[in-house]
Design a protein around this motif. Sequence first.
Motif, mmCIF file in Angstrom:
data_model
loop_
_atom_site.group_PDB
_atom_site.id
_atom_site.type_symbol
_atom_site.label_atom_id
_atom_site.label_comp_id
_atom_site.label_asym_id
_atom_site.label_seq_id
_atom_site.Cartn_x
_atom_site.Cartn_y
_atom_site.Cartn_z
ATOM 1 N N THR A 96 -74.695 21.349 75.360
ATOM 2 C CA THR A 96 -73.388 21.054 75.947
ATOM 3 C C THR A 96 -72.889 22.238 76.770
ATOM 4 N N VAL A 97 -72.210 21.915 77.856
ATOM 5 C CA VAL A 97 -71.580 22.932 78.680
ATOM 6 C C VAL A 97 -70.096 22.595 78.814
ATOM 7 N N TYR A 98 -69.270 23.617 78.829
ATOM 8 C CA TYR A 98 -67.822 23.451 78.921
ATOM 9 C C TYR A 98 -67.307 24.164 80.175
ATOM 10 N N THR A 123 -63.578 29.392 83.114
ATOM 11 C CA THR A 123 -64.593 30.001 82.281
ATOM 12 C C THR A 123 -65.607 28.941 81.858
ATOM 13 N N ILE A 124 -66.868 29.208 82.136
ATOM 14 C CA ILE A 124 -67.935 28.299 81.722
ATOM 15 C C ILE A 124 -68.566 28.844 80.443
ATOM 16 N N SER A 125 -68.921 27.942 79.564
ATOM 17 C CA SER A 125 -69.580 28.351 78.322
ATOM 18 C C SER A 125 -70.527 27.241 77.887
ATOM 19 N N ARG A 126 -71.420 27.588 76.982
ATOM 20 C CA ARG A 126 -72.404 26.618 76.515
ATOM 21 C C ARG A 126 -72.520 26.648 75.006
ATOM 22 N N ASP A 127 -72.807 25.488 74.444
ATOM 23 C CA ASP A 127 -73.219 25.369 73.053
ATOM 24 C C ASP A 127 -74.690 24.949 73.114
ATOM 25 N N ALA A 159 -69.377 26.655 89.041
ATOM 26 C CA ALA A 159 -69.854 27.672 88.095
ATOM 27 C C ALA A 159 -71.172 27.223 87.495
ATOM 28 N N THR A 160 -72.013 28.194 87.170
ATOM 29 C CA THR A 160 -73.250 27.898 86.466
ATOM 30 C C THR A 160 -73.482 28.941 85.382
ATOM 31 N N MET A 161 -74.249 28.526 84.377
ATOM 32 C CA MET A 161 -74.582 29.452 83.311
ATOM 33 C C MET A 161 -76.032 29.234 82.909
ATOM 34 N N PRO A 162 -76.883 30.213 83.096
ATOM 35 C CA PRO A 162 -78.283 30.081 82.708
ATOM 36 C C PRO A 162 -78.446 30.224 81.201
ATOM 37 N N SER A 163 -79.638 29.868 80.719
ATOM 38 C CA SER A 163 -79.892 30.028 79.290
ATOM 39 C C SER A 163 -79.918 31.507 78.907
ATOM 40 N N GLU A 164 -80.321 32.341 79.853
ATOM 41 C CA GLU A 164 -80.251 33.783 79.652
ATOM 42 C C GLU A 164 -79.600 34.393 80.876
ATOM 43 N N GLY A 165 -78.718 35.313 80.673
ATOM 44 C CA GLY A 165 -78.061 35.922 81.812
ATOM 45 C C GLY A 165 -76.575 35.657 81.797
ATOM 46 N N GLY A 168 -80.624 12.536 74.900
ATOM 47 C CA GLY A 168 -82.000 12.123 75.152
ATOM 48 C C GLY A 168 -82.973 13.144 74.605
ATOM 49 N N THR A 169 -84.217 13.003 74.994
ATOM 50 C CA THR A 169 -85.257 13.897 74.499
ATOM 51 C C THR A 169 -85.339 15.134 75.384
ATOM 52 N N VAL A 170 -84.715 16.196 74.904
ATOM 53 C CA VAL A 170 -84.622 17.444 75.658
ATOM 54 C C VAL A 170 -85.519 18.498 75.010
ATOM 55 N N ILE A 171 -86.395 19.082 75.806
ATOM 56 C CA ILE A 171 -87.203 20.180 75.293
ATOM 57 C C ILE A 171 -86.402 21.478 75.384
ATOM 58 N N SER A 172 -85.867 21.724 76.552
ATOM 59 C CA SER A 172 -85.015 22.894 76.732
ATOM 60 C C SER A 172 -84.187 22.705 77.996
ATOM 61 N N ILE A 173 -83.125 23.462 78.097
ATOM 62 C CA ILE A 173 -82.262 23.422 79.276
ATOM 63 C C ILE A 173 -82.154 24.828 79.826
ATOM 64 N N ASN A 174 -82.456 24.987 81.112
ATOM 65 C CA ASN A 174 -82.341 26.294 81.732
ATOM 66 C C ASN A 174 -80.898 26.514 82.169
ATOM 67 N N VAL A 175 -80.561 26.035 83.309
ATOM 68 C CA VAL A 175 -79.217 26.248 83.842
ATOM 69 C C VAL A 175 -78.360 25.011 83.626
ATOM 70 N N MET A 176 -77.118 25.218 83.248
ATOM 71 C CA MET A 176 -76.118 24.148 83.232
ATOM 72 C C MET A 176 -74.943 24.617 84.072
ATOM 73 N N GLY A 177 -74.320 23.691 84.759
ATOM 74 C CA GLY A 177 -73.224 24.112 85.605
ATOM 75 C C GLY A 177 -72.315 22.982 86.016
ATOM 76 N N TRP A 178 -71.334 23.359 86.834
ATOM 77 C CA TRP A 178 -70.339 22.404 87.309
ATOM 78 C C TRP A 178 -70.211 22.517 88.834
ATOM 79 N N TYR A 179 -70.040 21.365 89.453
ATOM 80 C CA TYR A 179 -69.753 21.268 90.878
ATOM 81 C C TYR A 179 -68.559 20.330 91.020
ATOM 82 N N ARG A 180 -67.947 20.356 92.181
ATOM 83 C CA ARG A 180 -66.818 19.449 92.400
ATOM 84 C C ARG A 180 -66.801 18.958 93.832
#
Length: 120
Positions: free
Chosen positions: A76-78, A67-71, A48-54, A25-37
């Motif tokens: 995308t978050v893995y 291990t969480i990672s982002r592209d 796990a979560t991964m911020p855009s910085e940090g 979709g139309t994304v300007i930016s993404i701060n935090v991406m993460g996973w819950y279960r």
Amino acid sequence: VQLQAFGRGLVQTRQCLKLTCAASGTVISINVMGWYRQAPGKPREFVATMPSEGIATYADSVKGRFTISRDYAKNTVYLQMNSLKPEDTGVYYCNADIKTPSYRGGRHYWGKGTQVTVSS
């Protein structure tokens, strides 16, 4: 904006599985991406979560195994899950704090969830 997760599976104890979640979709930016279960009969819990910085943050139960990672270019978050245990079984949901033209301050989005089953 939608979050779509991939990578559901049935694996045995100590095996590995990788989950992928992509924002479309139309994304300007993404701060935090993460996973819950969410395990059957239990509330949804943080994985796990991964911020855009940090640095990434993990639940104690998965530290050293997941291990969480982002592209960032692909929004995308893995989640690489190693040494899986039966107690890791559940529906895994991805979550992201996304800024869009309609929500410039950001809004949390949830994916539909993907099933992970670890057999003993």
